[in-house]
Structures are given as structure tokens and as C-alpha cells.
Design an enzyme around this catalytic site. Structure first.
Site, PDB file in Angstrom:
ATOM      1  N   ASN A 126       0.744  -1.082  -0.082  1.00  0.00           N
ATOM      2  CA  ASN A 126      -0.076   0.076  -0.055  1.00  0.00           C
ATOM      3  C   ASN A 126       0.777   1.288   0.076  1.00  0.00           C
ATOM      4  O   ASN A 126       1.952   1.185   0.169  1.00  0.00           O
ATOM      5  CB  ASN A 126      -0.917  -0.197   1.282  1.00  0.00           C
ATOM      6  CG  ASN A 126      -1.984   1.193   1.347  1.00  0.00           C
ATOM      7  OD1 ASN A 126      -2.514   1.491   0.136  1.00  0.00           O
ATOM      8  ND2 ASN A 126      -2.109   1.938   2.500  1.00  0.00           N
ATOM      9  N   HIS A 128       0.944   5.336   1.521  1.00  0.00           N
ATOM     10  CA  HIS A 128      -0.031   6.361   2.238  1.00  0.00           C
ATOM     11  C   HIS A 128       0.673   7.666   2.206  1.00  0.00           C
ATOM     12  O   HIS A 128       1.807   7.694   2.220  1.00  0.00           O
ATOM     13  CB  HIS A 128       0.217   5.650   3.837  1.00  0.00           C
ATOM     14  CG  HIS A 128      -0.505   6.429   4.697  1.00  0.00           C
ATOM     15  ND1 HIS A 128      -1.944   6.512   4.747  1.00  0.00           N
ATOM     16  CD2 HIS A 128      -0.082   7.438   5.803  1.00  0.00           C
ATOM     17  CE1 HIS A 128      -2.320   7.287   5.755  1.00  0.00           C
ATOM     18  NE2 HIS A 128      -1.284   7.751   6.325  1.00  0.00           N
ATOM     19  N   SER A 155       4.581   7.386   2.062  1.00  0.00           N
ATOM     20  CA  SER A 155       5.436   5.885   2.375  1.00  0.00           C
ATOM     21  C   SER A 155       4.583   4.708   1.766  1.00  0.00           C
ATOM     22  O   SER A 155       3.540   4.519   1.482  1.00  0.00           O
ATOM     23  CB  SER A 155       5.327   5.512   3.861  1.00  0.00           C
ATOM     24  OG  SER A 155       5.662   6.645   4.790  1.00  0.00           O
ATOM     25  N   ASP A 164      -2.609   1.157   8.129  1.00  0.00           N
ATOM     26  CA  ASP A 164      -1.385   1.905   7.948  1.00  0.00           C
ATOM     27  C   ASP A 164      -0.277   1.596   8.826  1.00  0.00           C
ATOM     28  O   ASP A 164       0.536   2.502   8.991  1.00  0.00           O
ATOM     29  CB  ASP A 164      -1.911   3.411   7.991  1.00  0.00           C
ATOM     30  CG  ASP A 164      -2.679   3.753   6.888  1.00  0.00           C
ATOM     31  OD1 ASP A 164      -2.920   3.353   5.860  1.00  0.00           O
ATOM     32  OD2 ASP A 164      -3.790   4.648   7.327  1.00  0.00           O
TER      33      ASP A 164
END
Length: 245
Positions: A126, A128, A155, A164
Site C-alpha cells: 500500500n 500512504h 510511504s 497503515d
């Protein structure tokens, strides 16, 4: 056997091409990070092939980006399922039909269940918009500005059950200036996302990046807590941004 009858089988042998590593991308909206991945693939810089883009929203513009690139675009509306677990179960089935080596979240606005995270553990990335572990969750730009921070960034991280909170792979920093607003930093934040996400994906698909028992490793070396971090100056140079003295 005479020389005329003999055949050099090595000369006739053609090496079989290795199958490209397969990527499934999950989106919910515009898909600008998806486009960055598609662009990297078109230049042969992604290390694999995006085989499907899946959205929980039928009107997500990222689906059109996928179709324009000849990529399978799939809609799986979350509101058609009675709960989060039922949706994630269906999502797992759709993803696994495409046999991905890596699942990439690119603006997928759903909190994933532990069942889903465990199924793709170690191959789920992912991005972020903050320098994790600071500012997990939503509205990161507004929160950073409200706190008077001078540093911001993005990030890439492996996904775990903690929102997260998974191990960080790579970061790119952004120096904030007096007078910055949410609108003034969005373009610079997006540029950093589009810079580092394809790099992290390529590292994974090339086998250089892995999630080990002690955390992410790159070329067998344990990464620091912030991952590979690009300073503001390094990121700005890569992006041809003006660097203030």
C-alpha cells in the site's frame, strides 16, 4: 551416424520465456498511482504485468485507465455484500482467479479484514500520504498543516492488520513552506507517490524486496524502520523540481 545425418540440438534449442510476474491492483477512485504503474509497465520498468484492476466502485475513473491500457477491469461493489467479511471473501476469489504474485492497493478505500490480510501476507503493498508511522489514517495533509509540521511525505508499506501500520519499505520526503495549503502540496505529494511506488513494486517482483520475520529486506539486508528514504532534495532532483536554498 554420419555428419550429414547428425543434428546439433543445442543450436535448434530455443529457451522458453519465463512468464511475467503478475500484479493485481485494487482501486476506489481516480487511480493516479495506477496510472504511474501502467506507465512504468509500458516502459518496461515495472518488472511484471498488471493483469487486473479491481474496484469496489463502478464509477472509479481508474477502471477507464485500465481499459485504455488493455487491462482487465473488474467492478465488485461492496454495498452488494452483507458485511465486510462477505465482501472480502468475494474479493479474494476474484483476485485469485488472476493468480497474482503481488496485490497492490492504489487508493483502495476499504479497511481490509484479517482474513484478507492473512491470505496475501507478504505480497500486499500500500502507499500512504505521510511519513509513517506518523499520521496514520485519513486527512493527513490537513493534520500535518494543523500541527505546524515542516516535513511531510509518502510511504510504501507492506499491509498488516494494523491500519497503515505495516512495515515501511520506502519513503519520499517533502519539505513544507510557510503558506502551504492542502491544495498547494497535493501535486508534490502525488509526484512523490508516482515516483516511489513503481520502484517498490519492481523491487518486489524482481525478488529483491521481501517481508521476512524481522521485517522487510532489500537484497537480503534488513531495512531500517523508515525503509529506504529519499530526502526532499533527492526526490526533488528526481522530479526536476526547483530546490529552494
Amino acid at each position: 551416424m554420419s555428419d550429414e545425418q547428425s543434428t546439433d540440438t543445442l543450436n535448434d534449442f530455443t529457451a522458453e520465456q519465463a512468464d511475467a510476474r503478475r500484479i493485481v491492483v485494487l482501486i476506489s477512485g481516480n487511480g493516479s498511482n495506477l496510472q504511474a504503474l501502467i506507465d512504468a509497465q509500458s516502459y518496461g520498468e515495472l518488472g511484471g504485468e498488471i493483469v487486473a484492476v479491481i474496484s469496489n466502485k463502478a464509477d472509479a475513473y481508474g477502471l477507464q485507465r485500465a481499459r485504455d491500457a488493455g487491462i482487465d477491469a473488474v467492478v465488485l461493489p461492496h454495498h452488494e455484500y452483507e458485511n465486510r467479511e462477505a465482501f472480502d471473501g468475494a474479493l479474494i476469489k476474484v483476485i485469485e482467479r488472476h493468480e497474482p504474485d503481488l496485490v497492490v492497493l492504489a487508493g483502495f478505500m476499504r479497511i481490509l479484514t484479517p482474513m484478507f490480510v492473512h491470505r496475501f501476507h507478504g505480497r500486499l503493498l500500500n502507499i500512504h500520504p505521510s511519513l509513517l508511522p506518523d499520521y496514520q489514517g485519513l486527512n493527513t495533509h490537513a493534520r500535518v498543516l494543523a500541527d505546524g509540521c515542516t516535513a511531510h511525505g509518502v510511504s510504501v508499506h507492506f499491509v498488516t492488520e494494523e491500519l497503515d501500520g505495516g512495515p515501511v519499505v520506502m519513503q519520499a520526503c517533502l519539505k513544507l513552506c510557510e503558506g502551504d495549503t492542502e491544495e498547494s502540496i497535493i501535486e508534490r505529494i502525488h509526484a512523490r507517490e508516482h515516483l516511489i511506488y513503481p520502484i517498490a513494486v519492481r523491487w518486489f517482483l524482481e525478488g529483491r524486496l521481501q517481508l521476512g520475520p524481522k521485517g522487510p529486506t532489500l537484497d537480503g539486508m534488513l531495512l531500517p524502520a523508515q525503509g529506504m528514504r529519499l530526502s526532499h532534495e533527492d526526490a526533488a532532483e528526481e522530479l526536476d523540481e526547483e530546490i529552494d536554498d
